[in-house]
Design a protein around this motif. Structure first.
Motif, PDB file in Angstrom:
ATOM      1  N   LEU A  97      48.978  86.807  -5.636  1.00 38.80           N
ATOM      2  CA  LEU A  97      49.991  87.175  -6.624  1.00 38.80           C
ATOM      3  C   LEU A  97      51.027  86.080  -6.841  1.00 38.80           C
ATOM      4  N   GLY A  98      50.935  85.005  -6.057  1.00 38.51           N
ATOM      5  CA  GLY A  98      51.883  83.907  -6.191  1.00 38.51           C
ATOM      6  C   GLY A  98      53.250  84.225  -5.632  1.00 38.51           C
ATOM      7  N   SER A  99      53.352  85.194  -4.740  1.00 44.14           N
ATOM      8  CA  SER A  99      54.636  85.598  -4.182  1.00 44.14           C
ATOM      9  C   SER A  99      55.053  84.772  -2.972  1.00 44.14           C
ATOM     10  N   VAL A 100      54.160  83.930  -2.473  1.00 46.37           N
ATOM     11  CA  VAL A 100      54.487  83.124  -1.304  1.00 46.37           C
ATOM     12  C   VAL A 100      55.210  81.865  -1.774  1.00 46.37           C
ATOM     13  N   VAL A 101      56.458  81.741  -1.333  1.00 47.90           N
ATOM     14  CA  VAL A 101      57.275  80.595  -1.710  1.00 47.90           C
ATOM     15  C   VAL A 101      57.124  79.534  -0.626  1.00 47.90           C
ATOM     16  N   SER A 102      57.161  78.299  -1.034  1.00 43.94           N
ATOM     17  CA  SER A 102      57.071  77.210  -0.074  1.00 43.94           C
ATOM     18  C   SER A 102      58.251  77.284   0.894  1.00 43.94           C
ATOM     19  N   TRP A 103      57.966  77.130   2.205  1.00 46.15           N
ATOM     20  CA  TRP A 103      59.029  77.179   3.205  1.00 46.15           C
ATOM     21  C   TRP A 103      60.052  76.074   2.988  1.00 46.15           C
ATOM     22  N   THR A 104      59.621  74.927   2.464  1.00 46.83           N
ATOM     23  CA  THR A 104      60.584  73.847   2.224  1.00 46.83           C
ATOM     24  C   THR A 104      61.593  74.252   1.162  1.00 46.83           C
ATOM     25  N   GLU A 105      61.144  74.985   0.147  1.00 46.43           N
ATOM     26  CA  GLU A 105      62.064  75.452  -0.888  1.00 46.43           C
ATOM     27  C   GLU A 105      63.102  76.410  -0.296  1.00 46.43           C
ATOM     28  N   VAL A 106      62.660  77.285   0.576  1.00 45.61           N
ATOM     29  CA  VAL A 106      63.563  78.247   1.193  1.00 45.61           C
ATOM     30  C   VAL A 106      64.598  77.537   2.059  1.00 45.61           C
ATOM     31  N   PHE A 107      64.162  76.572   2.867  1.00 43.77           N
ATOM     32  CA  PHE A 107      65.068  75.888   3.780  1.00 43.77           C
ATOM     33  C   PHE A 107      66.016  74.930   3.053  1.00 43.77           C
ATOM     34  N   GLU A 108      65.613  74.406   1.899  1.00 45.26           N
ATOM     35  CA  GLU A 108      66.462  73.462   1.177  1.00 45.26           C
ATOM     36  C   GLU A 108      67.530  74.150   0.342  1.00 45.26           C
ATOM     37  N   SER A 109      67.259  75.351  -0.131  1.00 44.86           N
ATOM     38  CA  SER A 109      68.231  76.036  -0.978  1.00 44.86           C
ATOM     39  C   SER A 109      69.160  76.889  -0.123  1.00 44.86           C
ATOM     40  N   MET A 110      70.415  76.528  -0.119  1.00 38.27           N
ATOM     41  CA  MET A 110      71.479  77.235   0.591  1.00 38.27           C
ATOM     42  C   MET A 110      71.118  77.548   2.054  1.00 38.27           C
ATOM     43  N   PRO A 111      70.998  76.521   2.894  1.00 35.24           N
ATOM     44  CA  PRO A 111      70.567  76.745   4.279  1.00 35.24           C
ATOM     45  C   PRO A 111      71.516  77.630   5.087  1.00 35.24           C
ATOM     46  N   GLU A 112      72.833  77.535   4.859  1.00 35.39           N
ATOM     47  CA  GLU A 112      73.763  78.363   5.632  1.00 35.39           C
ATOM     48  C   GLU A 112      73.573  79.842   5.300  1.00 35.39           C
ATOM     49  N   MET A 113      73.368  80.141   4.026  1.00 34.18           N
ATOM     50  CA  MET A 113      73.140  81.520   3.624  1.00 34.18           C
ATOM     51  C   MET A 113      71.820  82.033   4.209  1.00 34.18           C
ATOM     52  N   MET A 114      70.802  81.167   4.238  1.00 38.60           N
ATOM     53  CA  MET A 114      69.516  81.556   4.770  1.00 38.60           C
ATOM     54  C   MET A 114      69.623  81.876   6.264  1.00 38.60           C
ATOM     55  N   TRP A 115      70.309  81.007   7.027  1.00 35.92           N
ATOM     56  CA  TRP A 115      70.450  81.237   8.462  1.00 35.92           C
ATOM     57  C   TRP A 115      71.292  82.477   8.739  1.00 35.92           C
ATOM     58  N   GLY A 116      72.305  82.699   7.922  1.00 37.55           N
ATOM     59  CA  GLY A 116      73.100  83.923   8.057  1.00 37.55           C
ATOM     60  C   GLY A 116      72.256  85.157   7.795  1.00 37.55           C
ATOM     61  N   SER A 117      71.409  85.092   6.778  1.00 39.28           N
ATOM     62  CA  SER A 117      70.525  86.216   6.465  1.00 39.28           C
ATOM     63  C   SER A 117      69.534  86.467   7.594  1.00 39.28           C
ATOM     64  N   ILE A 118      69.021  85.395   8.192  1.00 41.74           N
ATOM     65  CA  ILE A 118      68.094  85.539   9.313  1.00 41.74           C
ATOM     66  C   ILE A 118      68.791  86.222  10.491  1.00 41.74           C
ATOM     67  N   CYS A 119      70.033  85.796  10.787  1.00 45.06           N
ATOM     68  CA  CYS A 119      70.787  86.413  11.887  1.00 45.06           C
ATOM     69  C   CYS A 119      71.011  87.899  11.644  1.00 45.06           C
ATOM     70  N   VAL A 120      71.425  88.239  10.429  1.00 45.44           N
ATOM     71  CA  VAL A 120      71.685  89.639  10.090  1.00 45.44           C
ATOM     72  C   VAL A 120      70.395  90.453  10.143  1.00 45.44           C
ATOM     73  N   ALA A 121      69.304  89.900   9.616  1.00 45.51           N
ATOM     74  CA  ALA A 121      68.026  90.623   9.626  1.00 45.51           C
ATOM     75  C   ALA A 121      67.535  90.842  11.056  1.00 45.51           C
ATOM     76  N   LEU A 122      67.647  89.827  11.904  1.00 41.79           N
ATOM     77  CA  LEU A 122      67.236  89.972  13.299  1.00 41.79           C
ATOM     78  C   LEU A 122      68.099  91.002  14.025  1.00 41.79           C
ATOM     79  N   ALA A 123      69.409  90.917  13.807  1.00 40.31           N
ATOM     80  CA  ALA A 123      70.318  91.850  14.468  1.00 40.31           C
ATOM     81  C   ALA A 123      70.041  93.286  14.016  1.00 40.31           C
ATOM     82  N   ALA A 124      69.847  93.480  12.722  1.00 45.37           N
ATOM     83  CA  ALA A 124      69.554  94.826  12.224  1.00 45.37           C
ATOM     84  C   ALA A 124      68.216  95.317  12.768  1.00 45.37           C
TER      85      ALA A 124
END
Length: 186
Positions: A97-124
């Motif tokens: 379905l083309g829903s898999v985004v390249s990991w490099t794109e995810v890590f390059e766009s707003m890395p602080e927001m991404m790491w914050g989201s990972i922390c919140v998701a793990l904690a929840a």
């Protein structure tokens, strides 16, 4: 009805009263830590929140002295193979379905927001799973241990509470429709 000797909850010495008190204390501390995270978008506060939830989870898991359902696992049969096939099909579906985004794109766009989201998701994830799948599930297993189908009753009771706990999202400004969907699906 005789106690099921294959259930790990029979090894837990805590009484229903103390298991209930421990579950309520866990829920209160987990909710207060969530408030801390919700009020600040700082990555360090989100990391602190994750740390608090992990320490809380380990502490209460030790109190219950078990995170297992069975003392000896029943024969699994083909469950592992079916699970692997299911996961492979889901990944294949996302890829097709083309829903898999390249990991490099995810890590390059707003890395602080991404790491914050990972922390919140793990904690929840850790916080909710420990509360509902370890603390409350074992509490209900202890409550229903002399009934027929103890695991079914414990599963239903902890699952209903797990869904209802998502109503707290209304206090964070979530829309009623979205929250009710979460309650239903959870």
């Amino acid at each position: 009805m005789k106690k099921d000797s294959y259930l790990a909850i029979s090894e837990t010495n805590a009484s229903i009263k103390w298991m209930l008190i421990a579950s309520i204390i866990y829920l209160v501390i987990y909710s207060l830590a969530g408030r801390l995270e919700f009020q600040s978008q700082s990555i360090w506060i989100q990391i602190l929140y994750l740390g608090i939830v992990c320490v809380l989870a380990i502490t209460f898991k030790k109190f219950y002295k078990t995170d297992k359902v069975f003392i000896k696992l029943p024969k699994e049969g083909k469950v592992k193979i079916v699970t692997i096939i299911f996961c492979a099909l889901v990944i294949l579906l996302y890829a097709l379905l083309g829903s898999v985004v390249s990991w490099t794109e995810v890590f390059e766009s707003m890395p602080e927001m991404m790491w914050g989201s990972i922390c919140v998701a793990l904690a929840a994830g850790i916080g909710e799973e420990v509360l509902c799948r370890v603390l409350l599930f074992n509490l209900f297993a202890k409550i229903f241990e002399n009934r027929k189908y103890v695991l079914v009753w414990a599963c239903l009771a902890s699952s209903v509470l797990f869904g209802l706990f998502h109503l707290i999202n209304l206090t964070h400004g979530a829309a009623i429709n979205a929250t009710m969907q979460q309650v239903f699906y959870a």
